[in-house]
Design an enzyme around this catalytic site. Structure first.
Site, PDB file in Angstrom:
ATOM      1  N   CYS A   1       0.837  -1.212   0.000  1.00  0.00           N
ATOM      2  CA  CYS A   1       0.000   0.000   0.000  1.00  0.00           C
ATOM      3  C   CYS A   1       0.868   1.257   0.000  1.00  0.00           C
ATOM      4  O   CYS A   1       0.529   2.263  -0.626  1.00  0.00           O
ATOM      5  CB  CYS A   1      -0.879   0.052   1.246  1.00  0.00           C
ATOM      6  SG  CYS A   1      -2.025  -1.295   1.368  1.00  0.00           S
TER       7      CYS A   1
HETATM    8  C1  BEZ Z   1       0.618  -4.708   1.837  1.00  0.00           C
HETATM    9  O1  BEZ Z   1      -0.030  -3.701   1.545  1.00  0.00           O
HETATM   10  O2  BEZ Z   1       1.821  -4.706   1.799  1.00  0.00           O
HETATM   11  C2  BEZ Z   1      -0.082  -5.957   2.245  1.00  0.00           C
HETATM   12  C3  BEZ Z   1      -1.282  -5.882   2.910  1.00  0.00           C
HETATM   13  C4  BEZ Z   1      -1.912  -7.043   3.285  1.00  0.00           C
HETATM   14  C5  BEZ Z   1      -1.346  -8.271   2.998  1.00  0.00           C
HETATM   15  C6  BEZ Z   1      -0.147  -8.334   2.306  1.00  0.00           C
HETATM   16  C7  BEZ Z   1       0.491  -7.166   1.919  1.00  0.00           C
END
Ligand code: BEZ
Length: 219
Positions: free
Chosen positions: A45
């Site tokens: 994100c």
């Molecule tokens: C991420 O945004 O890095 C992420 C969020 C949930 C699960 C795996 C990765």
């Protein structure tokens, strides 16, 4: 409730990093992109928000407003935004909904219990100036989105809203288009003065209408 193409984008009023926003009022006459993030302080994100912020001039050029959502409180968003600016080299320059009560996530069906009970999936909704849903894409949490693809679809949506064309596989702005089957050859002569290549009666290829010099006929 699942949201389908052509549905009215559910309206809401939510607390965001840029104050309390009513979604429909905020959209005004613009197009909109609403996208969800599984959680604050997550690595994928973080890269997505940096990229969306860097691409803001491209969204602006297309009259598109961008809004993010994560199911964490506003203080958490503010701390995370500092990290995003530090690590991605761009400050987040659009509102992020603090959806700690999951009101908007539920309204837009962004929590898919078979994936996670608590985190949203990576939903993307494109909304037209008529407030109708024009595109939905759902990615799993582990796969970062491709914002070039979101822009590419917006280019197609904006073009096909104006001209009687569809866009072929892997089309990008400037490429040839397809005359929609509902347009007869007689009508096409009027609408597409640059002409077309009739590969089959149902497959007529024409230059992108708004890129042809002197071509002004929309619809
Ligand atoms: C991420 O945004 O890095 C992420 C969020 C949930 C699960 C795996 C990765």
């Amino acid at each position: 409730m699942s949201i389908r193409l052509g549905d009215e984008a559910p309206d809401f009023t939510a607390e965001t990093t840029q104050g309390t926003i009513n979604f429909h009022e905020w959209l005004g006459d613009s197009w909109g992109v609403l996208f969800s993030h599984p959680k604050d302080y997550t690595p994928v994100c973080t890269t997505e928000l940096g990229m969306a912020a860097r691409m803001k001039p491209e969204f602006d050029r297309r009259n598109v407003k961008v809004m993010g959502l994560s199911v964490d409180p506003i203080e958490s968003h503010r701390g995370w935004e500092k990290d995003i600016e530090e690590t991605q080299g761009t400050a987040v320059n659009f509102p992020m909904i603090a959806d700690h009560d999951r009101k908007v996530a539920d309204l837009y069906d962004m929590i898919h219990p078979n994936a996670s009970d608590t985190m949203t999936v990576r939903s993307v909704y494109v909304v037209g100036p008529d407030k109708k849903i024009k595109l939905t894409i759902t990615y799993p949490a582990s796969t970062g989105r491709n914002f070039d693809e979101v822009l590419r679809v917006i280019d197609s949506l904006q073009l096909t809203a104006q001209y009687s064309v569809a866009t072929p596989v892997n089309w990008k702005d400037g490429d040839d288009c397809i005359i929609v089957p509902a347009v007869t050859n007689e009508q096409a002569k009027e609408k597409f003065p640059a002409g077309w290549n009739e590969v089959k009666p149902y497959l007529r290829i024409t230059p992108q209408p708004n890129k042809v010099k002197g071509e002004t006929k929309a619809a």
